[in-house]
Design a protein around this motif. Structure first.
Motif, PDB file in Angstrom:
ATOM      1  N   UNK A  36      37.133   3.641 -12.039  1.00  0.00           N
ATOM      2  CA  UNK A  36      36.988   2.217 -12.278  1.00  0.00           C
ATOM      3  C   UNK A  36      37.305   1.450 -11.000  1.00  0.00           C
ATOM      4  N   UNK A  37      36.402   0.559 -10.611  1.00  0.00           N
ATOM      5  CA  UNK A  37      36.620  -0.272  -9.434  1.00  0.00           C
ATOM      6  C   UNK A  37      36.629  -1.737  -9.862  1.00  0.00           C
ATOM      7  N   UNK A  38      37.563  -2.550  -9.278  1.00  0.00           N
ATOM      8  CA  UNK A  38      38.505  -2.226  -8.202  1.00  0.00           C
ATOM      9  C   UNK A  38      39.668  -1.377  -8.709  1.00  0.00           C
ATOM     10  N   UNK A  39      39.835  -0.198  -8.124  1.00  0.00           N
ATOM     11  CA  UNK A  39      40.747   0.810  -8.651  1.00  0.00           C
ATOM     12  C   UNK A  39      42.197   0.339  -8.676  1.00  0.00           C
ATOM     13  N   UNK A  40      42.670  -0.184  -7.563  1.00  0.00           N
ATOM     14  CA  UNK A  40      44.085  -0.543  -7.467  1.00  0.00           C
ATOM     15  C   UNK A  40      44.436  -1.692  -8.410  1.00  0.00           C
ATOM     16  N   UNK A  41      43.549  -2.672  -8.527  1.00  0.00           N
ATOM     17  CA  UNK A  41      43.825  -3.780  -9.447  1.00  0.00           C
ATOM     18  C   UNK A  41      43.776  -3.306 -10.887  1.00  0.00           C
ATOM     19  N   UNK A  42      42.858  -2.409 -11.197  1.00  0.00           N
ATOM     20  CA  UNK A  42      42.809  -1.837 -12.549  1.00  0.00           C
ATOM     21  C   UNK A  42      44.136  -1.153 -12.876  1.00  0.00           C
ATOM     22  N   UNK A  43      44.659  -0.400 -11.921  1.00  0.00           N
ATOM     23  CA  UNK A  43      45.931   0.297 -12.136  1.00  0.00           C
ATOM     24  C   UNK A  43      47.066  -0.692 -12.380  1.00  0.00           C
ATOM     25  N   UNK A  44      47.097  -1.760 -11.596  1.00  0.00           N
ATOM     26  CA  UNK A  44      48.166  -2.753 -11.762  1.00  0.00           C
ATOM     27  C   UNK A  44      48.084  -3.425 -13.123  1.00  0.00           C
ATOM     28  N   UNK A  45      46.874  -3.780 -13.545  1.00  0.00           N
ATOM     29  CA  UNK A  45      46.724  -4.463 -14.819  1.00  0.00           C
ATOM     30  C   UNK A  45      46.992  -3.529 -15.997  1.00  0.00           C
ATOM     31  N   UNK A  46      46.655  -2.257 -15.846  1.00  0.00           N
ATOM     32  CA  UNK A  46      46.977  -1.280 -16.891  1.00  0.00           C
ATOM     33  C   UNK A  46      48.485  -1.212 -17.082  1.00  0.00           C
ATOM     34  N   UNK A  47      49.220  -1.135 -15.974  1.00  0.00           N
ATOM     35  CA  UNK A  47      50.682  -1.102 -16.058  1.00  0.00           C
ATOM     36  C   UNK A  47      51.218  -2.385 -16.678  1.00  0.00           C
ATOM     37  N   UNK A  48      50.611  -3.506 -16.342  1.00  0.00           N
ATOM     38  CA  UNK A  48      51.045  -4.791 -16.905  1.00  0.00           C
ATOM     39  C   UNK A  48      50.879  -4.817 -18.413  1.00  0.00           C
ATOM     40  N   UNK A  93      45.146  -1.474 -28.620  1.00  0.00           N
ATOM     41  CA  UNK A  93      45.611  -2.812 -28.236  1.00  0.00           C
ATOM     42  C   UNK A  93      45.777  -2.906 -26.718  1.00  0.00           C
ATOM     43  N   UNK A  94      46.221  -1.824 -26.089  1.00  0.00           N
ATOM     44  CA  UNK A  94      46.306  -1.802 -24.623  1.00  0.00           C
ATOM     45  C   UNK A  94      44.921  -2.055 -24.014  1.00  0.00           C
ATOM     46  N   UNK A  95      43.919  -1.383 -24.598  1.00  0.00           N
ATOM     47  CA  UNK A  95      42.562  -1.539 -24.070  1.00  0.00           C
ATOM     48  C   UNK A  95      42.052  -2.965 -24.304  1.00  0.00           C
ATOM     49  N   UNK A  96      42.400  -3.548 -25.440  1.00  0.00           N
ATOM     50  CA  UNK A  96      42.020  -4.937 -25.689  1.00  0.00           C
ATOM     51  C   UNK A  96      42.686  -5.871 -24.681  1.00  0.00           C
ATOM     52  N   UNK A  97      43.956  -5.619 -24.373  1.00  0.00           N
ATOM     53  CA  UNK A  97      44.653  -6.427 -23.365  1.00  0.00           C
ATOM     54  C   UNK A  97      44.004  -6.257 -21.993  1.00  0.00           C
ATOM     55  N   UNK A  98      43.572  -5.036 -21.697  1.00  0.00           N
ATOM     56  CA  UNK A  98      42.906  -4.751 -20.424  1.00  0.00           C
ATOM     57  C   UNK A  98      41.646  -5.590 -20.282  1.00  0.00           C
ATOM     58  N   UNK A  99      40.950  -5.793 -21.382  1.00  0.00           N
ATOM     59  CA  UNK A  99      39.712  -6.565 -21.349  1.00  0.00           C
ATOM     60  C   UNK A  99      39.951  -8.056 -21.101  1.00  0.00           C
TER      61      UNK A  99
END
Length: 369
Positions: free
Chosen positions: A64-76, A99-105
């Motif tokens: 998934x790109x942008x990879x680093x931002x995706x990682x940060x938001x997943x942790x958030x 619910x995590x995936x919904x928050x990711x969206x």
């Protein structure tokens, strides 16, 4: 400690970027994606969503790109929604993961035609990020966003003898294994390649990317003997392939990518040693595999089948989680029923004892009269 490994790293002559090749399309369930050897997808944003402030996700090399931002938001999203059973990713109920995936969206958007693949890659990345997230929480001081009951539930699990024993065994297994195989850290090869492309002004060769991720930043030494051997063999093979032809004094031009692929034994299961799936960011695998376009197409079919298998595995895991939750609920209900049965028996016993006492008192009163 392993001895320091030194080796000559020759200067690398820039090589022209390979010609662009048109991607081919395939269908995975409802998801359509472009495939070379990995998946390269550009999300199509329609007019209704062009003003959406969320970042657009694309997929490259199954990442998934942008990879680093995706990682940060997943942790958030983890921090915003904790679960008392979340001392491991596997133990988190599927409805919480959803619910995590919904928050990711809330932070990202993508072409709905690739939603199936996005969910698969999110699941993989979330599992990796959660492992780091939970280890950071396995500490003495409670973070402010962790409630007392969740903190207690996690630490009760962390302090169990079986958990401690398993952690110690995993530590021993890591220590007994091969030393660090690369220096890229948690940053993917793809992200390193993009950074190198910006600094070099061109796509890095396989060899350049290999050197960057297999030598230490502090002293330039190779991370292990295998990496050093790959480098030494590459230098020797490139010299052999560049030898002048008979009757000429000019060295033959060589392609460093071709040399590297030949040096490490070719592409195996869509991956290249030292590069991983990064080969697809440079060119088609068929370009260096010595195979026909039909064989190259078979690699694409393999990739498609692998993604379909991953999607099936994800659905299977979700179904298993639901089964486990159902089993836990059933066990809880059975336990409650057993407790109720025991309470009813106890109440009946007490009532019988009380009736016996009352009857005994009644008959004693009659006798006294």
């Amino acid at each position: 400690m392993a001895p320091m490994i030194q080796s000559q790293i020759p200067s690398v002559q820039p090589s022209p970027p390979p010609p662009a090749q048109a991607p081919q399309q395939f269908e995975i369930g409802s998801a359509s994606a472009s495939v070379a050897e990995s998946i390269n997808v550009e999300a199509n944003i329609d007019g209704a969503s062009r003003f959406d402030p969320r970042d657009v996700i694309t997929i490259e090399n199954r990442e998934l790109l942008p990879h680093e931002k995706c990682s940060r938001m997943i942790t958030k999203t983890f921090e915003q929604r904790l679960h008392k059973d979340g001392y491991t990713w596997k133990n988190i109920p599927q409805n919480t993961k959803d619910l995590y995936f919904e928050d990711f969206q809330k932070y990202f958007r993508w072409d709905q035609k690739i939603s199936g693949i996005v969910k698969i890659l999110w699941e993989k990345q979330a599992a990796i990020r959660y492992k780091s997230f939970i280890w950071a929480k396995n500490a003495k001081q409670k973070p402010a966003y962790v409630s007392d009951d969740i903190w207690k539930a996690w630490n009760d699990e962390f302090n169990k003898p079986e958990y401690i024993a398993r952690a110690q065994q995993n530590k021993l297994n890591r220590q007994a294994g091969e030393p660090a195989t690369h220096t890229g850290g948690s940053i993917t090869h793809s992200s390193h390649a993009k950074r190198m492309e910006q600094s070099l002004g061109k796509k890095p060769t396989y060899y350049e990317l290999f050197i960057r991720n297999h030598t230490k930043r502090s002293d330039g030494l190779f991370v292990n003997e295998k990496a050093k051997a790959v480098n030494d063999d590459f230098i020797r093979l490139r010299e052999e392939m560049s030898q002048p032809e008979e009757g000429s004094s000019e060295p033959q031009p060589v392609d460093d990518n071709e040399v590297f692929v030949k040096n490490v034994g070719g592409v195996k299961k869509s991956r290249l040693y030292g590069i991983g799936s990064e080969i697809s960011t440079f060119c088609s695998i068929a370009s260096f595999s010595g195979t026909s376009p039909a064989t190259g197409h078979s690699h694409e079919l393999e990739d498609k089948l692998q993604l379909m298998q991953e999607e099936n595995n994800l659905l299977r895991d979700q179904f298993k989680d639901l089964q486990d939750q159902h089993q836990k609920i059933q066990e809880k209900n059975e336990k409650m029923q057993e407790e109720m049965r025991k309470q009813m028996q106890e109440m009946q016993r007490q009532m019988q004892e009380q009736m016996k006492s009352q009857l005994a008192a009644f008959f004693r009163g009659d006798n006294d009269q």
